[in-house]
Design an enzyme around this catalytic site. Structure first.
Site, PDB file in Angstrom:
ATOM      1  N   TYR A 154       7.317  24.939  28.269  1.00 51.94           N
ATOM      2  CA  TYR A 154       8.086  24.551  29.440  1.00 51.94           C
ATOM      3  C   TYR A 154       9.083  23.461  29.091  1.00 51.94           C
ATOM      4  O   TYR A 154       8.725  22.406  28.547  1.00 51.94           O
ATOM      5  CB  TYR A 154       7.113  24.048  30.494  1.00 51.94           C
ATOM      6  CG  TYR A 154       7.595  24.039  31.917  1.00 51.94           C
ATOM      7  CD1 TYR A 154       7.790  25.218  32.617  1.00 51.94           C
ATOM      8  CD2 TYR A 154       7.817  22.837  32.587  1.00 51.94           C
ATOM      9  CE1 TYR A 154       8.195  25.209  33.947  1.00 51.94           C
ATOM     10  CE2 TYR A 154       8.212  22.813  33.914  1.00 51.94           C
ATOM     11  CZ  TYR A 154       8.411  24.014  34.587  1.00 51.94           C
ATOM     12  OH  TYR A 154       8.803  23.986  35.896  1.00 51.94           O
ATOM     13  N   SER A 159       1.645  27.273  25.351  1.00 51.22           N
ATOM     14  CA  SER A 159       1.816  26.879  26.745  1.00 51.22           C
ATOM     15  C   SER A 159       2.633  27.932  27.499  1.00 51.22           C
ATOM     16  O   SER A 159       2.208  29.075  27.600  1.00 51.22           O
ATOM     17  CB  SER A 159       2.421  25.481  26.821  1.00 51.22           C
ATOM     18  OG  SER A 159       2.352  24.961  28.128  1.00 51.22           O
ATOM     19  N   GLN A 160       3.802  27.587  28.028  1.00 51.06           N
ATOM     20  CA  GLN A 160       4.630  28.608  28.662  1.00 51.06           C
ATOM     21  C   GLN A 160       4.867  29.767  27.705  1.00 51.06           C
ATOM     22  O   GLN A 160       4.842  30.941  28.110  1.00 51.06           O
ATOM     23  CB  GLN A 160       5.970  28.010  29.090  1.00 51.06           C
ATOM     24  CG  GLN A 160       6.947  29.022  29.668  1.00 51.06           C
ATOM     25  CD  GLN A 160       8.274  28.391  30.046  1.00 51.06           C
ATOM     26  OE1 GLN A 160       8.535  28.133  31.204  1.00 51.06           O
ATOM     27  NE2 GLN A 160       9.115  28.122  29.058  1.00 51.06           N
ATOM     28  N   ASP A 194      -7.925  19.930  28.434  1.00 56.72           N
ATOM     29  CA  ASP A 194      -6.537  20.239  28.769  1.00 56.72           C
ATOM     30  C   ASP A 194      -6.356  20.225  30.285  1.00 56.72           C
ATOM     31  O   ASP A 194      -6.822  21.127  30.989  1.00 56.72           O
ATOM     32  CB  ASP A 194      -6.180  21.611  28.202  1.00 56.72           C
ATOM     33  CG  ASP A 194      -4.697  21.949  28.341  1.00 56.72           C
ATOM     34  OD1 ASP A 194      -3.972  21.202  29.014  1.00 56.72           O
ATOM     35  OD2 ASP A 194      -4.289  22.975  27.765  1.00 56.72           O
ATOM     36  N   HIS A 219      -3.747  19.244  25.882  1.00 57.08           N
ATOM     37  CA  HIS A 219      -2.779  20.328  25.828  1.00 57.08           C
ATOM     38  C   HIS A 219      -2.133  20.487  24.452  1.00 57.08           C
ATOM     39  O   HIS A 219      -1.456  21.496  24.203  1.00 57.08           O
ATOM     40  CB  HIS A 219      -1.706  20.125  26.899  1.00 57.08           C
ATOM     41  CG  HIS A 219      -0.913  21.363  27.172  1.00 57.08           C
ATOM     42  ND1 HIS A 219      -1.494  22.584  27.473  1.00 57.08           N
ATOM     43  CD2 HIS A 219       0.436  21.591  27.185  1.00 57.08           C
ATOM     44  CE1 HIS A 219      -0.557  23.490  27.652  1.00 57.08           C
ATOM     45  NE2 HIS A 219       0.617  22.918  27.491  1.00 57.08           N
TER      46      HIS A 219
END
Length: 322
Positions: free
Chosen positions: A91, A185-186, A271, A300
């Protein structure tokens, strides 16, 4: 600290989200519409001071035929098709600069790196605009156009990601039969989406993925980006069902149920950004061969360089570098 279910319960957790009856029809029509535009991929060699990697500036037709940028990096002097790694970013990140992100090409792969439309404000630069407008939205991207599935930002981004695999298979330096996707992540959420939409992938590496099990994610963590949805609904209180319906078309757990390529996925038990239960929701519903690595004392960041090593080992099983 642990913010989620005990690991033993995570192993059985399959998510709290809904699956729309027309999920497949929606994505079939979305991709059919995108593919009405010729992929029109171009790749221009760029000059860099690098001695071991050649870099190409790639452009192709993404969502709505809009031009989307990417990098292609290959080992210096490569002139034959190579197994390829297609990478999606976290992100806020774009494709960065030509001399960044050299791991995959250094390992012998052709490396395609998507420029995330309209983002590129955190950690790396970008060159692709998001041409669509939006109604009222919380700062960020997670509520842009969220009132309807057709206007939601991630419809455009997921389509771009799928179209990059189309572009990859059109490039002379890529062996389209040996194509893997990866992201953190994203980017990990996009990898799961592509795995559910693109047949014939050799492998999927999804690290601490975002965009999974939205109904739980939006109430179990106060961290952004999921917080954007909660903030939006705190003002537009009458739109909860409408928003959750939109999000169900973009949930990684629903894409996972349609994916068959070998998956390597990671989760971190501390996370707060992408809580482990949301990751396990996708993992436990994934239909293909799969392995999960759990980092007990990480947030994360996941496994960091250890995740890099695991990814290289995993892709070594399904891709053969030249």
């Amino acid at each position: 600290m642990y913010i989620d279910l005990p690991e033993a319960e995570l192993r059985d957790y399959r998510g709290s989200g809904r699956e729309p009856a027309d999920f497949d029809a929606f994505w079939s029509s979305t991709l059919e519409e995108a593919r009405r535009h010729a992929i029109a991929v171009t790749a221009e060699r760029v000059s860099t001071p690098l001695a071991t990697v050649d870099v190409y500036d790639v452009s192709f037709a993404g969502f709505g035929g809009q031009r989307v940028r990417a990098w292609l990096r290959v080992p210096a002097g490569a002139d034959a098709p190579l197994p390829a790694v297609v990478q999606f970013h976290g992100y806020g990140r774009g494709r960065g600069d030509a001399i960044e992100n050299l791991l995959w090409a250094s390992a012998g792969y052709a490396h395609l790196e998507l420029d995330t439309r309209g983002q590129a404000w955190s950690g790396s630069r970008g060159a692709t605009a998001d041409e669509a407008g939006s109604g009222p939205a919380v700062p960020g991207f997670l509520t842009r156009g969220i009132e309807h599935r057709e206007t939601f930002y991630f419809r455009r981004l997921i389509t771009d990601a799928v179209r990059l695999t189309d572009a990859a298979r059109a490039l002379p330096l890529v062996d389209g039969r040996r194509l893997a996707v990866t992201g953190i992540s994203q980017g990990g959420g996009l990898a799961l989406a592509v795995a559910g939409l693109v047949p014939g992938l050799a492998g999927v590496i999804s690290r601490v993925p975002f965009l999974c099990d939205f109904p739980r994610a939006t109430v179990i963590t106060d961290a952004r980006p999921y917080r954007e949805i909660a903030d939006y609904l705190s003002w537009y209180r009458d739109r909860t069902e409408q928003v959750l319906d939109t999000l169900s078309y973009f949930d990684g757990a629903n894409f996972a149920q349609r994916a068959t390529a070998p998956l390597w996925i990671t989760a971190a038990l501390m996370d707060a950004v992408c809580p482990p239960s949301t990751v396990f929701a996708a993992y436990n519903r994934y239909m293909g061969p799969k392995r999960i690595t759990v980092w007990q004392y990480n947030g994360h960041e996941g496994g960091g360089v250890d995740d890099d090593l695991l990814a290289l080992e995993a892709l070594g099983e399904v891709l053969t570098p030249s």
